[in-house]
Design an enzyme around this catalytic site. Structure first.
Site, PDB file in Angstrom:
ATOM      1  N   ASP A 843       0.843  -1.209   0.000  1.00  0.00           N
ATOM      2  CA  ASP A 843       0.000   0.000   0.000  1.00  0.00           C
ATOM      3  C   ASP A 843       0.873   1.251   0.000  1.00  0.00           C
ATOM      4  O   ASP A 843       0.612   2.193   0.732  1.00  0.00           O
ATOM      5  CB  ASP A 843      -0.933  -0.008   1.213  1.00  0.00           C
ATOM      6  CG  ASP A 843      -2.044   1.042   1.078  1.00  0.00           C
ATOM      7  OD1 ASP A 843      -2.259   1.538  -0.052  1.00  0.00           O
ATOM      8  OD2 ASP A 843      -2.666   1.381   2.092  1.00  0.00           O
ATOM      9  N   LEU A 844       1.919   1.252  -0.819  1.00  0.00           N
ATOM     10  CA  LEU A 844       2.793   2.427  -0.898  1.00  0.00           C
ATOM     11  C   LEU A 844       2.102   3.512  -1.705  1.00  0.00           C
ATOM     12  O   LEU A 844       1.696   3.303  -2.842  1.00  0.00           O
ATOM     13  CB  LEU A 844       4.131   2.054  -1.543  1.00  0.00           C
ATOM     14  CG  LEU A 844       5.124   3.207  -1.700  1.00  0.00           C
ATOM     15  CD1 LEU A 844       5.501   3.791  -0.339  1.00  0.00           C
ATOM     16  CD2 LEU A 844       6.380   2.738  -2.439  1.00  0.00           C
ATOM     17  N   ARG A 847       0.067   9.203   0.425  1.00  0.00           N
ATOM     18  CA  ARG A 847      -0.706   9.364   1.667  1.00  0.00           C
ATOM     19  C   ARG A 847      -0.133   8.532   2.804  1.00  0.00           C
ATOM     20  O   ARG A 847      -0.432   8.794   3.976  1.00  0.00           O
ATOM     21  CB  ARG A 847      -2.159   8.961   1.409  1.00  0.00           C
ATOM     22  CG  ARG A 847      -2.315   7.507   1.006  1.00  0.00           C
ATOM     23  CD  ARG A 847      -3.762   7.098   0.755  1.00  0.00           C
ATOM     24  NE  ARG A 847      -3.852   5.732   0.291  1.00  0.00           N
ATOM     25  CZ  ARG A 847      -3.736   5.355  -0.962  1.00  0.00           C
ATOM     26  NH1 ARG A 847      -3.561   6.270  -1.900  1.00  0.00           N
ATOM     27  NH2 ARG A 847      -3.818   4.087  -1.307  1.00  0.00           N
TER      28      ARG A 847
END
Length: 1308
Positions: A843-844, A847
């Protein structure tokens, strides 16, 4: 052969030739059509050829190479890959034709209407020069036309070519190869070419792509097997079976994929049952699909054309030039009397009336005099034919005036101007814009369309039979109040009324232009077009209508005419019909059901039921159907599908299904027996091991033990302040951690698991704690501890400036190239650390990168991260939501996550930074992203990025995961770019840009609003133990550092003694000029290993300590209590060693390293602490941020503000102003070290150690501080970013070269 005679064609084409760029970045150039014509000057002939085709890949037209001498360089022709017309090579003397990359000749135009490739007469009659070899080794397709090769005296190997494999329609009449080619001196083909070649070597073998294919292939192939067939849209061969593997496209190239047609302008929407505008539409430009036509082309339907056809007009909509159908007649502007081509004309007459044919606008005036209407014998001009006056029926506007002083006697009105709408009056005739004088035969004006007279007066007089003029309200036609009317001496109104020459009863009181309902200025009841009527045809009449106010509008043609007093329609369009005339598709009446209409992702097929309503076909029906099931599909013989009726195929299908199920049962039983026998064998072996009391590990993995420590916190130590956000399992709070028995306050982030979550969520929550506790890196958010309260709480560092996405969006006007590239390096290094520890983040995104300081970012959110076992290469995820727009294609399709899929996400994250918080694929629905990626579309190049940076992103988005770069390579690449930031990122005002102050951040201010900062301490300051006070050395010249000290393990930094009288002390991230002030030094206790980078990029980055602020005030020294040294240990299995006394001086006067200190691998950056560090005893001052304060109490001076100016490596601080001082500062370079500085990208000497400093109140390792002179100011260097190569590791006596690059915020 008929040579063209128009030599002027060359000149005109040379002027008109240009090169445009289609969307796929292929260079396109215009062809020629001169045939055998050539320029008289052979030098000019060659230059013209080179100007046309240099750097050209696609020739839009014909490639003609004629009359070129033997000594000319034709290597520029190697770039040509495709020709849409024909190729002509004639009358040349060169030896070799270098069209080596030409793959396809389309033959849209043919030489002599027959040949696509014509090669003849290529030799010099009185010499030995001529064409010997055809360098067409990649030519594999001629779509249309034949081949003509003749009378080439020296040409070899042409007769060995299998032309039938190249020509798509190899009829004998299309192939002409006579024996007059070649000579006895030709050699044979190489033995590996099997007798077919373009030249003598093995590299000149002909590649066969059609005659060697399996019979199942319906086009080209790349091998002899059935599985080697090319896609049917391929031309000239391929490298694989997909439409993206083609060497050339049969029809159109859509971003690298060969398609039958480009994405259409309108697509069928199955939800609304209508054709809707396609935002992904492309236009056909030659054989390419482009998003935008070239500037010199216009859009006609979905194609780029040079000019609109005669039935359409050119208009501009939303900045796009388009061809639109003309409603009646296409607009055409013509010159009026006295203007342009009619400047010398005085009246409309028989000699010039034909110039007004199809004119809709008259730029000028229309004048009708006696010499024009009745002829002018003096000038031999005949009388005008009254029928020719009908050419003015198309005129809608006259920009000047209308002057009628003569008219044919047999015409009683001016109905030829029935479509005239506007008289502009830009030019006036004695102040008049409309003049009608002494026309005795005129009874009515009949200007029934006239709506405006923009300027000028009206003069209508002495027309003895003119009526109806008195009924018109002329003022409604005027645009200004100054216009006047002069109407007199016409027929009296009462006489007109007595003879019945009055307006029709359907006209309103506004009057009329003449008799009949079509001459009314407005209608009393209803109107149909220009005609006033009593009522609309709602229930009867040939055409049924509906009422739109006072206008009668005809119903849609798809509405069926109703009887028995029913309305045919209720409004406009096919969706307001009472009953459909043909079929009904949803709410719309259609002429036929959709059959192959292009939808958003596929073609739409529907069938009609007995009630004539359209319904979708079964999904398996790809070519239409007659009913709702798969049995009703329509099959065609040429598609390769079975043409048997469904009832004949049913038994075969049933037998196949039963046989398949039987085979599956047998295979399943066999597999179950095999698994059971293997399990029994394994249990027996295990029992034997246990009986012999085996003490060896049964399955040693070789993996090192995880010795990270987990701190358990009490709930009473934590205080929640405010909510920062919510996640998948819980809520994140800003909080304060007050360790038990201490008075310090540590700002933290507290993640609390929701009470409603189940056991699985608890397990995943603790898995996240395990991962975060095991990670220790400067660019990863650190886990401080876990509170095992009824609702589990994870406690992490609080990043004071929020996420990087919001930070770049908020400060986009203040962020420069250096800072962006530094962030890219830091994120890559953090991900490289995760990759080394076999952790896939999953989930790079921007944000999930938090900002500790403007120069330091950290990766967070390990909620999706997963550790890979030693033998695993990928992780297969189960259900759950995923960030589709950040994910690689294999993750979306198969939920397979690897380190290379994180590289894809890294590319999207970098794109977010370079667009200052832009949204990837903005406006595109998530469900369309996979198809978009498969078609080759990627995120566009950010405006600030050069092609170098964008190509790094593109490499991250390769479909093949193994083709993407590693994080180690990315860190090295961005490190190289960061040494010269303004070369790779182009930002307006970059030189004048200041770094954004952390205190200006909205997120930062919100964090500080609700809490008193008394006794506030940063988490890393609290956890890292302190060293004894070490008085800092005071110096101004460069200190010596032995390059041998940067080995695998590093010793603490040595101390240095003053070397001049002027002393500089480093305090709180800055330097101050003081005399005899000592500052404490904190020795590091934890080692954070730095992952290696590629050769040539192993240098660390050292930034200017004043990049983000000005000089600091002196601060009193402070030492924490000894108990703090026990708070944290990098290796929990080893006790902290005894502190050794201060180092001693060696024989050269340098301080030796202190003994028993833990060795460091590199220098940590000195960073801003955004929280206040204040002790109750008052020994430290409150600091908003140590790098954002002035040295004086007053406002900052202009000369103290940070400016982006280059720092030069060979300039030093000369505080004494003496020549001998400068002399002492000059180093000499050994001979063996000079080559290392020829290119700064290959500096590969060892680096100095770097200490781990987590609190800005303490001294950064003073062995790394040097001073440079920049425009008269003295600035220190601080190790802010470990990506730049500094000059510290140079041996004594080394002289540095001038800086090869210019840097911002960083000293090289």
């Amino acid at each position: 052969m008929k040579p063209a005679t128009g030599l002027w064609v060359w000149v005109s084409l040379l002027v008109a030739a240009g090169t445009v760029q289609p969307s796929d970045s292929q260079s396109v150039c215009a062809g020629t059509e001169n045939k055998l014509s050539s320029l008289s000057d052979l030098e000019q002939q060659y230059r013209a050829l080179r100007k046309y085709y240099e750097n050209c890949e696609v020739v839009m037209g014909n490639l003609e190479i004629t009359s070129i001498e033997h000594n000319r360089d034709l290597s520029f022709l190697r770039s040509v890959r495709e020709v849409t017309g024909y190729v002509l090579v004639a009358l040349n003397q060169f030896r070799y034709l270098p069209l080596e990359n030409l793959r396809i000749i389309r033959g849209t135009k043919l030489y002599e209407d027959r040949y696509a490739l014509a090669i003849f007469l290529n030799y010099r009659k009185d010499g030995n020069f001529g064409l010997q070899e055809l360098g067409l080794k990649n030519l594999t397709e001629i779509l249309n036309g034949g081949v003509y090769v003749d009378q080439n005296k020296f040409l070899c190997y042409a007769d060995t070519i299998h032309w039938q494999d190249i020509v798509r329609n190899p009829w004998p009449s299309n192939l002409t190869l006579v024996s007059t080619n070649g000579s006895s001196g030709c050699g044979r083909c190489h033995k590996s070419c099997t007798g077919r070649c373009w030249g003598p070597t093995e590299n000149h073998c002909q590649t066969l792509t059609r005659t060697v294919c399996a019979e199942q292939c319906d086009g080209r192939c790349y091998g002899p097997y059935v599985s080697d067939c090319c896609h049917r849209e391929c031309a000239g061969g391929c490298s694989g079976p997909k439409d993206t593997d083609c060497f050339a496209c049969m029809n159109f190239n859509d971003s690298g994929a060969c398609v039958t047609q480009c994405p259409q302008t309108f697509v069928y929407n199955p939800t609304t049952f209508q054709l809707e505008h396609n935002f992904n539409a492309k236009y056909t430009y030659g054989a390419f699909c482009v998003k935008k036509c070239p500037h010199n082309f216009v859009v006609d339907s979905s194609s780029c054309v040079r000019a609109c056809p005669s039935s359409k007009m050119e208009v501009e909509e939303n900045g796009i030039k388009m061809c639109k159908p003309c409603t009646d007649i296409c607009p055409k502007a013509c010159d009026g009397i006295g203007t342009g081509s009619l400047m010398s004309a005085q009246t409309v007459d028989s000699s010039n009336i034909d110039k007004f044919i199809n004119c809709t606008k008259i730029n000028g005036n229309l004048i009708f005099l006696v010499t024009g209407i009745h002829g002018d014998p003096y000038n031999a001009i005949e009388a005008i034919d009254p029928e020719k006056l009908n050419v003015f029926r198309t005129v809608r506007e006259i920009t000047g005036f209308l002057n009628i002083q003569s008219w044919p006697p047999n015409m009683t009105d001016f109905s030829v101007f029935s479509n005239l709408v506007t008289i502009g009056g830009r030019v006036l005739y004695s102040g008049l814009s409309l003049l009608i004088l002494k026309q005795q035969g005129i009874t009515s004006l009949q200007f029934q369309s006239l709506k405006e007279i923009s300027a000028g007066n009206i003069y209508i007089t002495d027309n003895s039979n003119l009526c109806y003029y008195h009924t018109i309200n002329w003022t409604t036609l005027f645009s200004t109040i100054n216009q006047r009317i002069v109407i007199r001496d016409n027929r009296k109104a009462e006489n007109c009324t007595a003879e019945g020459m009055v307006c029709n009863h359907l006209c309103s009181s506004d009057g009329c232009w003449g008799p009949g309902p079509d001459q009314c200025l407005s209608c009393r009841r209803f109107s149909r077009g220009r005609i006033c009527i009593e009522s609309c045809n709602l229930y009867d009449g040939e055409f049924r209508e509906f009422e739109n106010g006072s206008i009668c509008v005809e119903c849609d043609p798809q509405c069926e005419k109703m009887e028995d007093g029913l309305l045919t329609c209720h409004g406009p369009g096919p969706d307001n019909c009472t009953k459909c005339s043909h079929f009904k598709d949803g709410p719309n009446c259609v002429e036929k059901c959709p059959d192959g209409l292009q939808g958003a992702n596929s073609f739409i097929f529907k069938y009609a039921d007995p009630d004539r309503e359209c319904h979708p076909c079964h999904p398996n029906c790809t070519q239409g159907c007659n009913g709702p099931t798969s049995h009703d599909c329509i099959y065609y013989p040429w598609t390769g599908h079975s043409t048997l009726p469904q009832h004949a195929r049913t038994p075969l299908i049933a037998a196949g299904v039963i046989g398949g199920l039987f085979i599956l049962v047998i295979v399943g039983l066999t597999f179950a027996v095999y698994v059971r026998r293997k399990s029994i064998k394994k249990k027996r072996a295990l029992r034997r091991f246990l009986e012999t009391e085996l003490v060896e590990p049964l399955t040693p993995s070789g993996t090192a033990p995880n010795q990270a420590q987990l701190r358990i916190l009490k709930e009473t130590e934590l205080k929640r302040v405010k909510v920062l956000g919510s996640g998948a399992f819980g809520t994140v709070y800003k909080g304060i951690w007050v360790p038990e028995g201490e008075t310090v306050k540590i700002p933290v982030a507290i993640k609390i698991l929701n009470e409603t979550t189940g056991p699985k969520a608890n397990v995943e929550f603790m898995d996240e704690a395990l991962i975060m506790a095991s990670m220790d890196h400067p660019h990863l958010v650190r886990l401080l501890g876990v509170c095992l309260s009824p609702t589990i709480q994870l406690v992490t560092q609080l990043m004071p400036h929020g996420c990087l996405l919001e930070y770049v969006h908020e400060h986009k006007d203040n962020i420069g190239s250096q800072l962006l590239l530094n962030w890219c390096v830091q994120i890559a290094k953090g991900m490289m650390y995760l990759e080394e520890r076999r952790l896939v983040h999953r989930d790079l995104a921007a944000r999930n990168v938090l900002v500790k300081s403007p120069n330091h970012v950290k990766i967070t959110d390990f909620g999706l991260a997963r550790l890979l076992e030693g033998d695993e290469k990928e992780y297969n995820a189960d259900g759950g939501k995923m960030p589709i727009k950040w994910m690689a294609l294999e993750c979306i399709h198969y939920r397979k996550f690897t380190h290379q899929s994180d590289v894809w996400s890294y590319g999207v994250t970098i794109w977010e930074l370079m667009t200052f918080g832009g949204k990837p694929y903005d406006g595109i629905p998530t469900r369309e992203i996979p198809d978009l990626l498969e078609k080759g579309e990627r995120l566009p190049q950010p405006p600030i990025c050069t092609i170098d940076v964008y190509m790094v992103m593109v490499k991250c988005w390769m479909i093949d995961a193994d083709s993407r770069p590693k994080f180690k390579e990315l860190a090295a690449e961005f490190s190289r770019m960061a040494r010269d930031p303004q070369r790779y990122l182009v930002i307006q005002g970059d030189d004048r840009m200041k770094l954004p102050s952390p205190n200006d951040s909205k997120f930062f201010q919100n964090l500080l609003d609700e809490e008193d900062l008394e006794d506030m301490m940063d988490a890393e300051e609290y956890l890292v133990p302190q060293a004894f006070n070490i008085p800092p050395p005071i110096y101004t010249s460069r200190a010596r550092i032995d390059s041998n000290r940067s080995e695998i393990g590093h010793s603490p930094p040595p101390a240095y003694t003053p070397m001049s009288g002027n002393q500089f002390v480093y305090r709180d991230g800055g330097f101050a000029a003081e005399q005899g002030v000592s500052v404490p030094y904190r020795a590091p206790t934890s080692t954070i290993p730095e992952a290696p980078v590629a050769q040539g990029a192993t240098a660390e980055i050292f930034d200017d300590s004043c990049c983000n602020g000005t000089l600091r005030k002196p601060v009193a020294p402070h030492v924490q209590e000894d108990s703090s040294t026990q708070r944290y240990s990098a290796d929990p299995t080893v006790f902290a060693p005894e502190r050794s006394p201060r180092g001693e001086l060696d024989e050269e006067g340098y301080m030796t390293p202190m003994r028993d200190k833990p060795k460091q691998e590199y220098l940590n950056p000195v960073e801003e602490n955004p929280f206040v560090s204040r002790r109750k005893n008052g020994d430290l001052q409150a600091l908003d941020n140590p790098e954002y304060h002035n040295a004086s109490n007053g406002p900052p001076k202009a000369e103290d503000e940070y400016v982006n100016e280059p720092l030069y490596l060979n300039t030093f601080a000369n505080t004494l102003g003496k020549a001998e001082y400068l002399k002492n500062n000059i180093l000499s370079m050994p001979e063996k070290a000079k080559k290392a500085f020829d290119n700064p990208d290959y500096w590969n000497h060892s680096l100095p150690p770097r200490s781990t400093l987590q609190h800005p109140d303490y001294l950064q390792e003073y062995s790394t501080k040097y001073f440079y002179k920049q425009n008269g100011r003295i600035r220190p260097i601080v190790a802010e970013n470990p990506e730049y190569l500094s000059e510290f590791s140079l041996k004594p006596g080394t002289v540095l070269p001038p800086p090869p690059y210019r840097h911002r915020n960083t000293v090289v």
